[in-house]
Scaffold this active site. Structure first.
Site, PDB file in Angstrom:
ATOM      1  N   TRP A   4       0.835  -1.198   0.000  1.00 17.48           N
ATOM      2  CA  TRP A   4       0.000   0.000   0.000  1.00 17.48           C
ATOM      3  C   TRP A   4       0.879   1.262   0.000  1.00 17.48           C
ATOM      4  O   TRP A   4       0.683   2.178  -0.793  1.00 17.48           O
ATOM      5  CB  TRP A   4      -0.924  -0.019   1.211  1.00 17.48           C
ATOM      6  CG  TRP A   4      -1.863   1.157   1.336  1.00 17.48           C
ATOM      7  CD1 TRP A   4      -2.141   2.113   0.395  1.00 17.48           C
ATOM      8  CD2 TRP A   4      -2.671   1.483   2.478  1.00 17.48           C
ATOM      9  NE1 TRP A   4      -3.061   3.017   0.882  1.00 17.48           N
ATOM     10  CE2 TRP A   4      -3.402   2.649   2.155  1.00 17.48           C
ATOM     11  CE3 TRP A   4      -2.846   0.912   3.737  1.00 17.48           C
ATOM     12  CZ2 TRP A   4      -4.296   3.250   3.051  1.00 17.48           C
ATOM     13  CZ3 TRP A   4      -3.732   1.493   4.622  1.00 17.48           C
ATOM     14  CH2 TRP A   4      -4.448   2.650   4.279  1.00 17.48           C
ATOM     15  N   ASP A  45       1.548  -8.287  -1.385  1.00 21.70           N
ATOM     16  CA  ASP A  45       0.129  -7.946  -1.435  1.00 21.70           C
ATOM     17  C   ASP A  45      -0.046  -6.510  -1.877  1.00 21.70           C
ATOM     18  O   ASP A  45       0.615  -5.601  -1.372  1.00 21.70           O
ATOM     19  CB  ASP A  45      -0.506  -8.137  -0.054  1.00 21.70           C
ATOM     20  CG  ASP A  45      -1.968  -7.725  -0.052  1.00 21.70           C
ATOM     21  OD1 ASP A  45      -2.809  -8.531  -0.495  1.00 21.70           O
ATOM     22  OD2 ASP A  45      -2.279  -6.604   0.397  1.00 21.70           O
ATOM     23  N   TYR A  90      -4.269   1.184  -4.934  1.00 23.67           N
ATOM     24  CA  TYR A  90      -3.078   1.753  -4.305  1.00 23.67           C
ATOM     25  C   TYR A  90      -2.323   2.580  -5.345  1.00 23.67           C
ATOM     26  O   TYR A  90      -1.640   2.056  -6.213  1.00 23.67           O
ATOM     27  CB  TYR A  90      -2.161   0.657  -3.759  1.00 23.67           C
ATOM     28  CG  TYR A  90      -2.738  -0.152  -2.620  1.00 23.67           C
ATOM     29  CD1 TYR A  90      -3.883   0.256  -1.938  1.00 23.67           C
ATOM     30  CD2 TYR A  90      -2.127  -1.335  -2.211  1.00 23.67           C
ATOM     31  CE1 TYR A  90      -4.402  -0.489  -0.892  1.00 23.67           C
ATOM     32  CE2 TYR A  90      -2.636  -2.086  -1.159  1.00 23.67           C
ATOM     33  CZ  TYR A  90      -3.771  -1.659  -0.516  1.00 23.67           C
ATOM     34  OH  TYR A  90      -4.284  -2.412   0.517  1.00 23.67           O
ATOM     35  N   HIS A 100     -12.132  -6.370  -2.026  1.00 21.23           N
ATOM     36  CA  HIS A 100     -11.461  -5.379  -1.185  1.00 21.23           C
ATOM     37  C   HIS A 100     -12.429  -4.712  -0.204  1.00 21.23           C
ATOM     38  O   HIS A 100     -12.938  -3.622  -0.456  1.00 21.23           O
ATOM     39  CB  HIS A 100     -10.801  -4.328  -2.088  1.00 21.23           C
ATOM     40  CG  HIS A 100      -9.752  -3.517  -1.398  1.00 21.23           C
ATOM     41  ND1 HIS A 100      -8.925  -2.639  -2.074  1.00 21.23           N
ATOM     42  CD2 HIS A 100      -9.369  -3.432  -0.101  1.00 21.23           C
ATOM     43  CE1 HIS A 100      -8.101  -2.075  -1.221  1.00 21.23           C
ATOM     44  NE2 HIS A 100      -8.371  -2.522  -0.016  1.00 21.23           N
ATOM     45  N   SER A 114     -10.767  -9.529   1.561  1.00 26.67           N
ATOM     46  CA  SER A 114     -10.159  -8.678   2.571  1.00 26.67           C
ATOM     47  C   SER A 114     -11.314  -8.096   3.364  1.00 26.67           C
ATOM     48  O   SER A 114     -12.232  -7.511   2.788  1.00 26.67           O
ATOM     49  CB  SER A 114      -9.325  -7.579   1.918  1.00 26.67           C
ATOM     50  OG  SER A 114      -8.742  -6.729   2.890  1.00 26.67           O
TER      51      SER A 114
END
Length: 326
Positions: A21, A51, A56, A120, A151
């Site tokens: 991220w 990941d 991002y 997500h 997630s």
């Protein structure tokens, strides 16, 4: 670097991975050359699991990882996430949308098939829509993705996910400030043979022990602009703990840190004490941060007494702020 099995995927992944991220944005200033050195440092140290997500840096993180894949020969497992490029509306999550988002991610990453895609943090309602899982199964059949998972923000979402479809992995916030998943998610995931990816393991840096009451953050850093959940779930920032309370808790936790470890390594080793965890994914923007994180794999196991003392800190200072919410 030790490896662990990622649930029913059967994949062996490094127990300390790389959370990408920060190299995409929302963590203050970032430099691509430094980010690439950080990624290479991770692979040099034995990291095999990375990941990221399509949001991002609007795909920039994926693009940097794609560059890494072109520059390295190691067998790396890359997971990305999708679903937050549009408003959180269950009607938007169709096969056609998934395929378009994944085609973009595959282009960014430079791969034909993505190892793992995760929905997500799309919310509880999504789990009751069979067409979502049918679309993901179709994408597996078409070899667009090898495996899929979710997630999640909450324990409830994770528990439902364990009983839903052919989910291979669940990514959830798990750290010394988030102990509820230990009791309510890890056993369910182990029983279902679902891998656990532990994210935000350092509580947005609080658990590194490097902050104090005078610490400030850039305006482009979510630790400044999302303190109260202004942009996304507040639990993603400092794990939802008030900054002052977090500092007090860290001061107490530091009395438990072995002389051979940093506070960050202690926090990561605490996560790795749980066998149901497949990999922990601390973020990093610089090579030195990567090397510090990866060394957590070499920290000796924590004693039962230390684990109990860490639980006391949570129960006395943190639980009232987070336990009922996530």
């Amino acid at each position: 670097m030790r490896t662990r099995r990622l649930g029913r995927t059967g994949l062996q992944v490094s127990e300390v991975g790389f959370g990408a991220w920060a190299i995409g944005g929302s963590w203050g200033s970032v430099d691509d050359d430094t980010s690439m050195r950080a990624l290479h440092a991770a692979v040099d140290a034995g990291v095999t699991f990375i990941d990221t997500a399509d949001v991002y840096g609007d795909g920039h993180s994926e693009q940097l990882i794609g560059r890494l894949l072109r520059e390295r020969d190691e067998d790396l497992v890359v997971a990305t996430k999708m679903g937050r490029r549009v408003p959180l509306d269950p009607e938007a999550y169709t096969y056609e949308a998934f395929r378009a988002w994944l085609d973009r991610s595959r282009q960014n990453l430079g791969v034909d098939r993505i190892d793992l895609v995760q929905l997500h943090a799309l919310g509880r309602e999504i789990y009751d829509r069979p067409q979502v899982w049918e679309a993901l199964d179709r994408l597996v059949d078409e070899e667009v993705v090898a495996h899929y998972g979710v997630s999640v923000e909450t324990v409830d979402e994770a528990q439902v996910a364990c009983r839903t479809a052919d989910i291979a992995a669940i990514q959830i916030i798990l750290n010394l400030f988030r102990l509820r998943p230990v009791d309510e998610v890890l056993p369910a995931a182990a029983a279902a043979d679902v891998g656990i990816i532990a994210r935000v393991p350092l509580a947005s840096g609080l658990l590194t022990g490097k902050f104090d009451r005078s610490s400030t953050f850039e305006a482009t850093d979510h630790r400044a602009f999302n303190r109260h959940g202004e942009e996304f779930d507040v639990g993603e920032t400092f794990a939802g703990v008030d900054f002052e309370t977090g500092l007090e808790a860290v001061e107490r936790l530091q009395t438990l840190v072995p002389a051979s470890a940093t506070t960050a390594q202690f926090a990561l080793r605490w996560v790795l004490m749980h066998d149901a965890v497949s990999t922990v994914i601390p973020g990093a923007k610089r090579p030195d941060q990567v090397r510090d994180n990866v060394a957590a794999s070499d920290v000796p196991a924590l004693s039962d007494e230390v684990m109990a003392a860490a639980r006391e800190v949570y129960d006395e200072l943190v639980a009232t702020q987070v336990h009922h919410r996530w």
